[in-house]
Design an enzyme around this catalytic site. Sequence first.
Site, PDB file in Angstrom:
ATOM      1  N   GLY A 290       1.039  -1.040   0.273  1.00 55.38           N
ATOM      2  CA  GLY A 290       0.320   0.128   0.183  1.00 55.38           C
ATOM      3  C   GLY A 290       0.931   0.926   0.269  1.00 55.38           C
ATOM      4  O   GLY A 290       0.877   2.219   1.011  1.00 55.38           O
ATOM      5  N   ALA A 291       1.600   0.920  -0.602  1.00 50.98           N
ATOM      6  CA  ALA A 291       2.863   2.159  -1.350  1.00 50.98           C
ATOM      7  C   ALA A 291       2.399   3.286  -2.107  1.00 50.98           C
ATOM      8  O   ALA A 291       3.826   4.162  -2.035  1.00 50.98           O
ATOM      9  CB  ALA A 291       4.198   1.771  -0.932  1.00 50.98           C
ATOM     10  N   SER A 292       1.374   3.640  -2.394  1.00 48.52           N
ATOM     11  CA  SER A 292       1.841   4.485  -3.147  1.00 48.52           C
ATOM     12  C   SER A 292       0.994   6.009  -3.041  1.00 48.52           C
ATOM     13  O   SER A 292       0.898   6.226  -3.217  1.00 48.52           O
ATOM     14  CB  SER A 292      -0.089   4.215  -4.811  1.00 48.52           C
ATOM     15  OG  SER A 292      -1.105   4.373  -3.898  1.00 48.52           O
ATOM     16  N   ARG A 293       0.385   5.397  -2.155  1.00 50.81           N
ATOM     17  CA  ARG A 293       0.615   6.827  -1.593  1.00 50.81           C
ATOM     18  C   ARG A 293       0.249   6.765   0.111  1.00 50.81           C
ATOM     19  O   ARG A 293       0.182   6.128   1.313  1.00 50.81           O
ATOM     20  CB  ARG A 293      -1.539   7.460  -1.421  1.00 50.81           C
ATOM     21  CG  ARG A 293      -2.111   6.376  -1.341  1.00 50.81           C
ATOM     22  CD  ARG A 293      -3.561   6.620  -2.090  1.00 50.81           C
ATOM     23  NE  ARG A 293      -4.681   5.108  -1.919  1.00 50.81           N
ATOM     24  CZ  ARG A 293      -5.788   5.688  -1.611  1.00 50.81           C
ATOM     25  NH1 ARG A 293      -6.343   6.862  -1.832  1.00 50.81           N
ATOM     26  NH2 ARG A 293      -6.420   4.314  -1.098  1.00 50.81           N
TER      27      ARG A 293
ATOM     28  N   VAL B  61      -2.879  -7.489  -1.841  1.00 49.28           N
ATOM     29  CA  VAL B  61      -2.886  -8.265  -1.044  1.00 49.28           C
ATOM     30  C   VAL B  61      -3.206  -9.308   0.043  1.00 49.28           C
ATOM     31  O   VAL B  61      -3.726 -10.369   1.027  1.00 49.28           O
ATOM     32  CB  VAL B  61      -2.124  -7.447   0.384  1.00 49.28           C
ATOM     33  CG1 VAL B  61      -0.836  -6.430   0.626  1.00 49.28           C
ATOM     34  CG2 VAL B  61      -3.459  -6.498   1.522  1.00 49.28           C
TER      35      VAL B  61
ATOM     36  N   TYR C 296     -12.390  -1.068  11.991  1.00 56.16           N
ATOM     37  CA  TYR C 296     -10.751  -0.947  12.053  1.00 56.16           C
ATOM     38  C   TYR C 296     -10.396  -1.463  13.156  1.00 56.16           C
ATOM     39  O   TYR C 296      -9.252  -1.719  13.287  1.00 56.16           O
ATOM     40  CB  TYR C 296     -10.897  -0.040  11.784  1.00 56.16           C
ATOM     41  CG  TYR C 296      -9.491   1.322  11.351  1.00 56.16           C
ATOM     42  CD1 TYR C 296      -8.659   1.378  10.965  1.00 56.16           C
ATOM     43  CD2 TYR C 296      -8.456   1.997  12.678  1.00 56.16           C
ATOM     44  CE1 TYR C 296      -7.228   0.650  10.289  1.00 56.16           C
ATOM     45  CE2 TYR C 296      -7.503   2.487  12.935  1.00 56.16           C
ATOM     46  CZ  TYR C 296      -7.080   2.396  11.205  1.00 56.16           C
ATOM     47  OH  TYR C 296      -5.954   2.619  11.501  1.00 56.16           O
TER      48      TYR C 296
ATOM     49  N   ALA D 155      -9.959  -4.598  14.177  1.00 58.95           N
ATOM     50  CA  ALA D 155      -9.003  -5.691  13.415  1.00 58.95           C
ATOM     51  C   ALA D 155      -6.751  -5.688  13.538  1.00 58.95           C
ATOM     52  O   ALA D 155      -6.686  -6.424  13.712  1.00 58.95           O
ATOM     53  CB  ALA D 155      -9.806  -5.235  12.071  1.00 58.95           C
ATOM     54  N   LYS D 156      -7.379  -3.738  13.606  1.00 59.12           N
ATOM     55  CA  LYS D 156      -5.724  -3.644  13.880  1.00 59.12           C
ATOM     56  C   LYS D 156      -5.500  -4.550  15.405  1.00 59.12           C
ATOM     57  O   LYS D 156      -4.196  -4.588  15.701  1.00 59.12           O
ATOM     58  CB  LYS D 156      -5.355  -2.373  14.217  1.00 59.12           C
ATOM     59  CG  LYS D 156      -5.512  -1.568  12.666  1.00 59.12           C
ATOM     60  CD  LYS D 156      -4.314  -1.828  12.130  1.00 59.12           C
ATOM     61  CE  LYS D 156      -3.934  -1.258  10.446  1.00 59.12           C
ATOM     62  NZ  LYS D 156      -3.278  -1.154   9.554  1.00 59.12           N
TER      63      LYS D 156
END
Lengths: 255, 361, 483
Positions: free
Chosen positions: A12-15, A64, A161, A164-165
Amino acid sequence: MDLKGKITLVTGASRGIGAEIAKAFGEEGAFVIVNYLQNEAKAATVVDHIENQGGESTAMQADVTDEQSVQDMVAKIVDSFGAIDVIVNNALPSYTFNPKKRKAAWDMKWEDYQKQIEGSIGGAFNVCKAVMPYMKEQNGGRMINLLTNLIDLPLVPYHDYTTAKAGLLGYSRNLAVDLGPFGITVNCVAPGLTYPTDSSLETKEDVREEIARLTPMGKVASPEDITGSVLFFASDWASFITGQCIHVDGGLVMK
Amino acid sequence: MRQQTKQMIEQLLSFIIYRGSTGKDFQELALTLFSYQFEHNLPYKKYCQKRRKTPLTVKHWQEIPAMPIQAFKELPLACESTRTPEAVFLTSGTTNAEKRGQNIHPALAVWDGSMMTAFKQFVLPEQQTAAIYVLSPAEDLNQHSSLSRYLTNAVKHFGTEDSRFFFKEKGLDMEALTTALKVKESRREPVLLMGASSAYVHFIDYCTERDLTFHLAEGSRIFDTGGFKRQSRELSREELYESFSRVFDVGPNSFINMYGMTELSSQIYEVTAQSPRFEKVNPDWVKTLVLDPETLRPVKAGEVGVLAHYDLANWNSCMAVLTEDMGFETENGFVLLGRVEGSEARGCSIAVDELMRANGK
Amino acid sequence: MRNEQQEIEAYFIPDTIQLTSFTTRELESKQGKLILKYPVLSGEDIQCITETIKANQKNYLDKLQTTEVIDLVDAAVQKWLDPDYHWRQLAETWLPVITGYDAEMIRLELKRFLRTFRKKELLRFLVEEFDDPAVLDDFRPRKKGGLSKAYGPDLILHFFSGNVPGLPVWNLVMGLLVKSGQLGKTSSSEPLLPVLFAKSLEEVDPELAKTLAVLPWKGGEDQLEHPAIQAAEAVVAYGSSESVENIRKGVPAHKRFLSYGHKISFAMVGKEALTLDLCRESVHSLAEDVSVYDQQGCVSPQIIYVEQGGSVSPREFAQLLANEMDHYNRKKPRGPLLESEALAIQSFRSQHEFQIESSVYGHPDDTSWTVVYHPEPDFEPSPLNRTVHVFSCTHLEQVYPKLSSYRQYLQTAGVAVGPDRLFKLSEDLGKAGVSRVCAVGKMAQAPSGWHHDGQFNLLNLIRWTDIETSAEQHAEQYDEDSE
């Protein structure tokens, strides 16, 4: 910090935070694989940025949450580079962080949780699982999972959220036990509210101000604030640290 | 043969034969060749990946992993697979009769180009041709010997009409060689003697027994190659040069030693008229690194280590070859100290050799 | 001992003898300089020394009771168990320089080793081989009539091993227990410790020490070895098959000759030991077995057979072992290697890398440790210096046929198996030629009374004299006072 030549995958490194982490690794001399789901153009911008700074990087698409897609990506990385040294599990399922529109506990559906568990733990699981045989074979590796400080201080309870984390934290610690003997470390970084990012766009001024006021260091995190602790876990300085979680939130959570 | 291979060969040939005119330096061509070999030579690719050296991570030719010569015995190392290679050169295999190292040459153009360019530079810098007398087998007698190919090429491209091979099916014809040398001697015509070091040893023994000496004409040269394996009595290089002087009556500047390996496609030269004694000099498309046996990283300049040769002409197998020879770097080249000596294990734990002997392996 | 210069003899002889010609070897380290003084020996020196030793053995040692000898040895060993003992400190300082082994490893292993020579162990050692150890002192009655006495050789000539510091002490103690005079030839790789131990015995009992000599010379020097062998009643030799064979050739057939040639050891890990909770202990133990004394001892494993079917696969076992090898190497780094040894490991690694089915794990920067994983069982030695094979097998029993060609070389098998398998496994290993079955982690620490290479230790040295019943009865006739 010597990350020179370390083969590093950031999901997830595009932003957002992911992009900042990728750039930071690039600056330290690592070979950065910029993973993205959809945004090819933005991923390319990150790669360009790294290369313009004299670093080395390549973008790779993979979902992913799709086991096969992740396995193919990892195999491709190892084929091209001969190794995989560091993975940063940063990708998260799309989520709107809007304190005003969030669902209350009584409105939550089990599907909401399932979606986040699938995305957060499932995504990290797929990546960790895929790199495990390679890291075992090379007698070492670093896994770094991105969490949130909301686990410890749910200022805004984003139930699905955060749950899950929190699960991802448990997953990471258990992983650390089984992988330690193979020389692989698993650690977590739990940022506080980070602004500006796409995810936090809807977290308005008032909430940000309120969090900044509660924070000993008097501001919310910016994406660049997060990178240092991730680099640290990837570095030789952290060679004997595993199963840990660092909060990067200006001292909001202390434990 | 794939198009990429043809292009690779073109580039290499122009670097070797017309170097300078291509504008490509060693570094650039080495990296291109590395990418090519990484892509097409699978065992080599695996070896490189294990060392985390890939076209994406290697930035300098010195980082290219050198393939141990052992691999040439164990594995087929080829980028271009063909059922009808122009040549397959085999190592002499003195130590292990069954496993001989092999280097497959789908086409010999680059090998020949390398051989001839360097031969001109080191052996015949000031003349086009020479009368060559050869003491070792020609190509027709030994198709799998790179030395035979070398000698045949030398005679074919650089030999005058009276050049001859004295090694026949039954061995070196010493009588014929003696007669021919005597003729040259009486005519005061220079001659270039060429052969394996061991062949000379036999001939020198022959001469010594018969009290034979020659007074070769000015400009005669003695070219030998290889070390001294079991076939002949052991002689150090210094002793060999002394016996050359004694038997052929030639001066100290008349010796050329060629260092070649089946696993490579180029040769390295010690030319006593051009360089200090024992210094071996590479042609421009070959570079040699001296590595620490413990880390396989380059030693400090001048320190002793194990030699790795980077030979651009070796395009089909592996450009970078790790030898079992020790040596050290000098100003213009390196000095070869010879094979690393095995030592008896220190411990009471049984060593590999002893156990293998015990098991009749 | 800081930055001092110290000189010490690299030999020990009865103090009544004077040697006249010497050379020296200098050693330097952070602690200063040590000058080892070596005698230049002649055949006459050897003759003189052996005659003196034999006379002293006859006049003194032979007359001691075994229990007295044990007390003397125990007193010397007790000195060594004191960390401040001057010879121990000297050994701990200089053995690492002489041998290249890690200092901490030597300190630990030497201590462990010497502990096996305390009084209680020595008594046990005797009982192990003699029903009645008093036979070494006097004629003792036998169960079926008659009496017997055991005589040790008047002089034992030792060719000491040099790979594991301290091993010669074991030989010396063995010789003392059978009350023999002894001449030991040290190995050039470890000439110090046997000398220091002899000095300790001298401190305890100067007379006893006069029955001992420890001398360095280059193996194969006939003019020294010939008179030494002539003088000795028994010869004990360590070394490669080749060097042992060379010594054997010089020993007349009527003399006792004991040899300890090079051996190979291995380990076996059953699937019952490959659970997630138990396997780490085996891995840890085996890393130590492989690494100790840089694998130079014949008890160190070169091969580990790992059974499939546990929670941890043989491949994972190899991966875990690699990490443990690395940990051990950080604690106790391997000694420096000769170029040829380092290249042997490099070549070993690449050879197995070329076999597509094998995996090679090794220190990424140098040759300090190497683990090679193979998916099928075989028997293959390693180039030592902390290099080990891990062979996967479907069941451990699959391994026996692989051992058959190596019977004469097999020594220790370290095992991690359940009680239900231990006997059957040991029975089969015994058949295959293995002389010692021990737990993994204990491979390098043989107890003092073990059957070294499957043989008796003391019993092989001594000879017997029997007084038969007939002589006993017959003698009665001549008793003047007989009724």
